[in-house]
Enzyme design. Structure first.
Site, PDB file in Angstrom:
ATOM      1  N   TRP A 126       4.110   4.084 -12.071  1.00 27.73           N
ATOM      2  CA  TRP A 126       3.189   4.581 -11.053  1.00 27.73           C
ATOM      3  C   TRP A 126       1.729   4.469 -11.443  1.00 27.73           C
ATOM      4  O   TRP A 126       0.835   4.603 -10.614  1.00 27.73           O
ATOM      5  CB  TRP A 126       3.493   6.046 -10.717  1.00 27.73           C
ATOM      6  CG  TRP A 126       3.607   6.968 -11.892  1.00 27.73           C
ATOM      7  CD1 TRP A 126       4.764   7.418 -12.465  1.00 27.73           C
ATOM      8  CD2 TRP A 126       2.539   7.545 -12.658  1.00 27.73           C
ATOM      9  NE1 TRP A 126       4.487   8.224 -13.542  1.00 27.73           N
ATOM     10  CE2 TRP A 126       3.126   8.331 -13.679  1.00 27.73           C
ATOM     11  CE3 TRP A 126       1.148   7.486 -12.582  1.00 27.73           C
ATOM     12  CZ2 TRP A 126       2.368   9.037 -14.603  1.00 27.73           C
ATOM     13  CZ3 TRP A 126       0.388   8.181 -13.510  1.00 27.73           C
ATOM     14  CH2 TRP A 126       1.002   8.950 -14.503  1.00 27.73           C
ATOM     15  N   ASN A 127       1.428   4.221 -12.727  1.00 30.12           N
ATOM     16  CA  ASN A 127       0.023   4.310 -13.137  1.00 30.12           C
ATOM     17  C   ASN A 127      -0.797   3.076 -12.753  1.00 30.12           C
ATOM     18  O   ASN A 127      -1.984   3.192 -12.450  1.00 30.12           O
ATOM     19  CB  ASN A 127      -0.102   4.616 -14.635  1.00 30.12           C
ATOM     20  CG  ASN A 127       0.604   3.613 -15.512  1.00 30.12           C
ATOM     21  OD1 ASN A 127       1.440   2.833 -15.063  1.00 30.12           O
ATOM     22  ND2 ASN A 127       0.283   3.628 -16.793  1.00 30.12           N
ATOM     23  N   GLY A 164       7.382   2.212 -18.604  1.00 32.14           N
ATOM     24  CA  GLY A 164       7.409   3.653 -18.388  1.00 32.14           C
ATOM     25  C   GLY A 164       7.515   4.392 -19.702  1.00 32.14           C
ATOM     26  O   GLY A 164       7.100   3.899 -20.757  1.00 32.14           O
ATOM     27  N   GLU A 179       8.420  -1.930 -21.938  1.00 27.17           N
ATOM     28  CA  GLU A 179       7.021  -1.656 -22.299  1.00 27.17           C
ATOM     29  C   GLU A 179       6.837  -0.162 -22.110  1.00 27.17           C
ATOM     30  O   GLU A 179       6.790   0.337 -20.990  1.00 27.17           O
ATOM     31  CB  GLU A 179       6.082  -2.471 -21.409  1.00 27.17           C
ATOM     32  CG  GLU A 179       4.677  -2.582 -21.966  1.00 27.17           C
ATOM     33  CD  GLU A 179       3.777  -1.471 -21.489  1.00 27.17           C
ATOM     34  OE1 GLU A 179       3.601  -0.488 -22.253  1.00 27.17           O
ATOM     35  OE2 GLU A 179       3.255  -1.554 -20.372  1.00 27.17           O
ATOM     36  N   LEU A 180       6.751   0.551 -23.235  1.00 26.46           N
ATOM     37  CA  LEU A 180       6.900   2.003 -23.208  1.00 26.46           C
ATOM     38  C   LEU A 180       5.602   2.713 -23.610  1.00 26.46           C
ATOM     39  O   LEU A 180       4.519   2.202 -23.399  1.00 26.46           O
ATOM     40  CB  LEU A 180       8.069   2.402 -24.109  1.00 26.46           C
ATOM     41  CG  LEU A 180       9.396   1.674 -23.797  1.00 26.46           C
ATOM     42  CD1 LEU A 180      10.476   2.054 -24.791  1.00 26.46           C
ATOM     43  CD2 LEU A 180       9.853   1.949 -22.372  1.00 26.46           C
ATOM     44  N   CYS A 238      -0.628   3.654 -20.977  1.00 24.06           N
ATOM     45  CA  CYS A 238       0.152   3.584 -22.213  1.00 24.06           C
ATOM     46  C   CYS A 238      -0.701   3.150 -23.400  1.00 24.06           C
ATOM     47  O   CYS A 238      -0.413   3.513 -24.531  1.00 24.06           O
ATOM     48  CB  CYS A 238       1.330   2.633 -22.031  1.00 24.06           C
ATOM     49  SG  CYS A 238       0.841   0.996 -21.443  1.00 24.06           S
ATOM     50  N   PRO A 240      16.967   8.433 -11.384  1.00 29.50           N
ATOM     51  CA  PRO A 240      18.365   8.728 -11.684  1.00 29.50           C
ATOM     52  C   PRO A 240      19.362   8.128 -10.699  1.00 29.50           C
ATOM     53  O   PRO A 240      20.560   8.103 -10.981  1.00 29.50           O
ATOM     54  CB  PRO A 240      18.402  10.263 -11.623  1.00 29.50           C
ATOM     55  CG  PRO A 240      17.001  10.693 -11.889  1.00 29.50           C
ATOM     56  CD  PRO A 240      16.152   9.661 -11.232  1.00 29.50           C
ATOM     57  N   ILE A 263       9.067  -0.513 -11.819  1.00 28.36           N
ATOM     58  CA  ILE A 263       7.615  -0.514 -11.868  1.00 28.36           C
ATOM     59  C   ILE A 263       7.094   0.910 -12.077  1.00 28.36           C
ATOM     60  O   ILE A 263       7.572   1.844 -11.436  1.00 28.36           O
ATOM     61  CB  ILE A 263       7.032  -1.083 -10.555  1.00 28.36           C
ATOM     62  CG1 ILE A 263       7.695  -2.422 -10.195  1.00 28.36           C
ATOM     63  CG2 ILE A 263       5.516  -1.225 -10.643  1.00 28.36           C
ATOM     64  CD1 ILE A 263       7.485  -3.512 -11.183  1.00 28.36           C
ATOM     65  N   LYS A 316      12.322  -1.902  -8.178  1.00 29.77           N
ATOM     66  CA  LYS A 316      12.237  -0.486  -7.815  1.00 29.77           C
ATOM     67  C   LYS A 316      10.874   0.053  -8.210  1.00 29.77           C
ATOM     68  O   LYS A 316      10.576   0.213  -9.393  1.00 29.77           O
ATOM     69  CB  LYS A 316      13.317   0.356  -8.500  1.00 29.77           C
ATOM     70  CG  LYS A 316      13.410   1.768  -7.890  1.00 29.77           C
ATOM     71  CD  LYS A 316      14.018   2.797  -8.820  1.00 29.77           C
ATOM     72  CE  LYS A 316      13.001   3.457  -9.720  1.00 29.77           C
ATOM     73  NZ  LYS A 316      12.019   4.326  -9.002  1.00 29.77           N
ATOM     74  N   GLU A 333       2.518  11.801 -26.812  1.00 27.05           N
ATOM     75  CA  GLU A 333       1.738  11.080 -25.807  1.00 27.05           C
ATOM     76  C   GLU A 333       1.312  12.067 -24.725  1.00 27.05           C
ATOM     77  O   GLU A 333       2.148  12.698 -24.082  1.00 27.05           O
ATOM     78  CB  GLU A 333       2.559   9.944 -25.193  1.00 27.05           C
ATOM     79  CG  GLU A 333       1.751   9.074 -24.256  1.00 27.05           C
ATOM     80  CD  GLU A 333       2.534   7.901 -23.706  1.00 27.05           C
ATOM     81  OE1 GLU A 333       1.929   6.835 -23.488  1.00 27.05           O
ATOM     82  OE2 GLU A 333       3.742   8.040 -23.482  1.00 27.05           O
TER      83      GLU A 333
END
Length: 496
Positions: free
Chosen positions: A166-167, A243, A266-267, A299, A224, A164, A190, A396
């Protein structure tokens, strides 16, 4: 979509009750005993210490999810309509706790409280939408050649890892959890390390709703370590990630190296919003302003505004006036429209791109600096005379920086819109329906809005072209991403 609610006054002193890992419907410490700090981006102060999950904790969570998914388990044996009833209950609980959840999101994310309240209410709507799907998942019968009866059966893919961002932490949890549980999968979630508190609180609501142990597990931690463990785990059948494109590449590689697990990504985006000479300028300026609503941290932010030459100067003047009037501040400041960036690294990145735009010849119309105060605040910034070769035109930004470009013709703006590695969203403002449809057909983007921007709902699929991702979330397509198709062929005794 729009959920119209009148939010109460937020509470910046909301008590933090849940900070541990959630496995098998229990809150537990990390195997290592480690914790990590969660900071308020508006004050730079510590909110809480949260259990730091890593590979050992992910292994425990996956084992619990695998057991919950096993043949004969309570979850696998449950009627589809009963799964739906649990999701309906969860949606009700989100609504009952909307104020607390919104406060948590504002505290850990910095989003203005009214916006956090709206997105939390939307989360309940997303979960409720997928609750209605549970007993409507079915296969087909197929008239194949020969003496057989052939049918398809839809089955859940299995244990799913969901990472998930953070935005929009609450909303993203809901739109991932809903279809996965509707399909009958079990989850290891996560949350982003910057915003784990809302997901952990939602885990408690999952338990309160009555989901069996192991169906939903939440492991806060760093990408990581915990994130990588999910991406590489051989018992996870699918990963859903929202992310950055950079991390998306890492997850896709890990999925291929482990067990060829399914991946939905979903980037990032560099979305164009095109304004023609005949457009309703006030409406276009208002929707272009959506870039600032989450401090540019979205995004689908319309970060490339293309304005036709005949109205370019007029549009710039209006856009600058609106941006300059933006009230920036703490999430709980009355009338606040823009909160902070999520962390110091993001501030540094955004300021670096602003400086690059100045060097490369863009005209700074307003803003451009960090606000001198506690917290990670940047002034709403508008650049005009932006050209396609500048860094702010290509990268971006993920910050409150509006870039306004000039164009002359439809074909020109189509080509320039598509001259990017991204393809998440696009918008076009014009009163000419033929122009609107031609642009919508030609632009390489997964989501195109005409005379509006940033309008979405749980019923409509969402996702991107090119490096903006793969697969779709929301709508029936979002549900299909969690289902396998099995073909069953039965020999018949005769040709009659």
């Amino acid at each position: 979509m729009s959920v119209t609610l009148d939010p109460p006054k937020g509470n910046p002193n909301t008590k933090i009750n849940y900070t541990k890992i959630f496995i098998n419907n229990e809150f537990v410490d990390a195997v290592s005993g480690k914790t990590f700090p969660v900071l308020n981006p508006a004050t730079e102060k510590l909110i809480a210490q949260t259990a730091e999950g890593d590979k050992a904790d992910v292994d425990k969570a996956v084992a619990a999810a695998k057991k919950a998914f096993a043949r004969g388990s309570v979850w696998r044996s449950m009627d589809a309509s009963a799964r739906g009833a649990l999701l309906y209950k969860l949606a009700d609980l989100i609504e009952e706790n909307v104020n607390e959840l919104a406060n948590l999101e504002s505290i850990e994310n910095g989003k203005p409280f009214p916006a956090a309240y709206q997105f939390t209410a939307m989360t309940a709507h997303f979960v409720r939408y997928y609750a209605g799907w549970t007993d409507k998942i079915h296969g087909t019968t197929i008239p194949v050649d020969g003496n057989s009866f052939t049918l398809t059966r839809k089955e859940p893919v299995g244990v799913v890892g969901q990472i998930i961002p953070w935005n929009y932490p609450i909303l993203m949890f809901g739109l991932k959890l809903g279809p996965a549980l509707a399909a009958g999968c079990t989850l290891v979630v996560k949350p982003a390390e910057q915003t784990p508190l809302t997901s952990i609180r939602l885990a408690q609501l999952v338990k309160e709703a009555g989901f069996p142990p192991g169906v939903v597990n939440v492991v806060p931690g760093y990408g990581p370590t915990a994130g990588a463990a999910i991406s590489h785990h051989p018992d996870i059948a699918k990963v859903a990630f929202t992310g950055s494109s950079e991390v998306g590449h890492i997850i896709l590689k890990a999925a291929g190296e482990s067990n060829l697990k399914r991946v939905t990504l979903e980037l990032g985006g560099k979305s164009p919003l095109v304004v023609f000479d005949d457009a309703d300028l006030d409406a276009a300026v208002e929707d272009a302003y959506s870039l600032f609503s989450n401090a540019g941290q979205a995004c689908i932010a319309p970060s490339r505004v293309f304005v036709q030459s005949g109205v370019y100067d007029k549009f710039v003047k209006k856009a600058v006036a609106v941006a300059s009037a933006t009230k920036v501040g703490d999430a709980f400041t009355p009338g606040c429209q823009q909160g902070p960036q999520i962390d110091l690294d993001t501030v540094d990145k955004v300021l670096g791109l602003i400086e690059s735009a100045k060097r490369e010849g863009a005209k700074l119309e307003t803003g451009g600096k960090r606000i001198e105060s506690n917290g990670y605040f940047i002034e709403p910034t508008v650049f005009s005379n932006v050209t396609d070769n500048m860094r702010i035109a290509k990268e971006e930004i993920f910050g409150p920086v509006q870039s306004i470009f000039k164009f002359d013709t439809l074909e020109e703006v189509i080509q320039r819109s598509n001259d990017t590695n991204y393809g998440l969203a696009a918008g076009v403002f014009t009163k000419n329906i033929e122009v609107a449809l031609e642009y919508a057909k030609a632009v390489e983007a997964g989501n195109v809005w005409v005379n509006r921007y940033n309008a979405f709902s749980p019923q409509a699929p969402f996702g991107g072209y090119k490096e903006s991702g793969m697969g779709r979330e929301m709508g029936k397509e979002g549900l299909d991403a969690y289902l396998e198709t099995k073909t069953i062929s039965i020999k018949l005794p005769s040709n009659h």
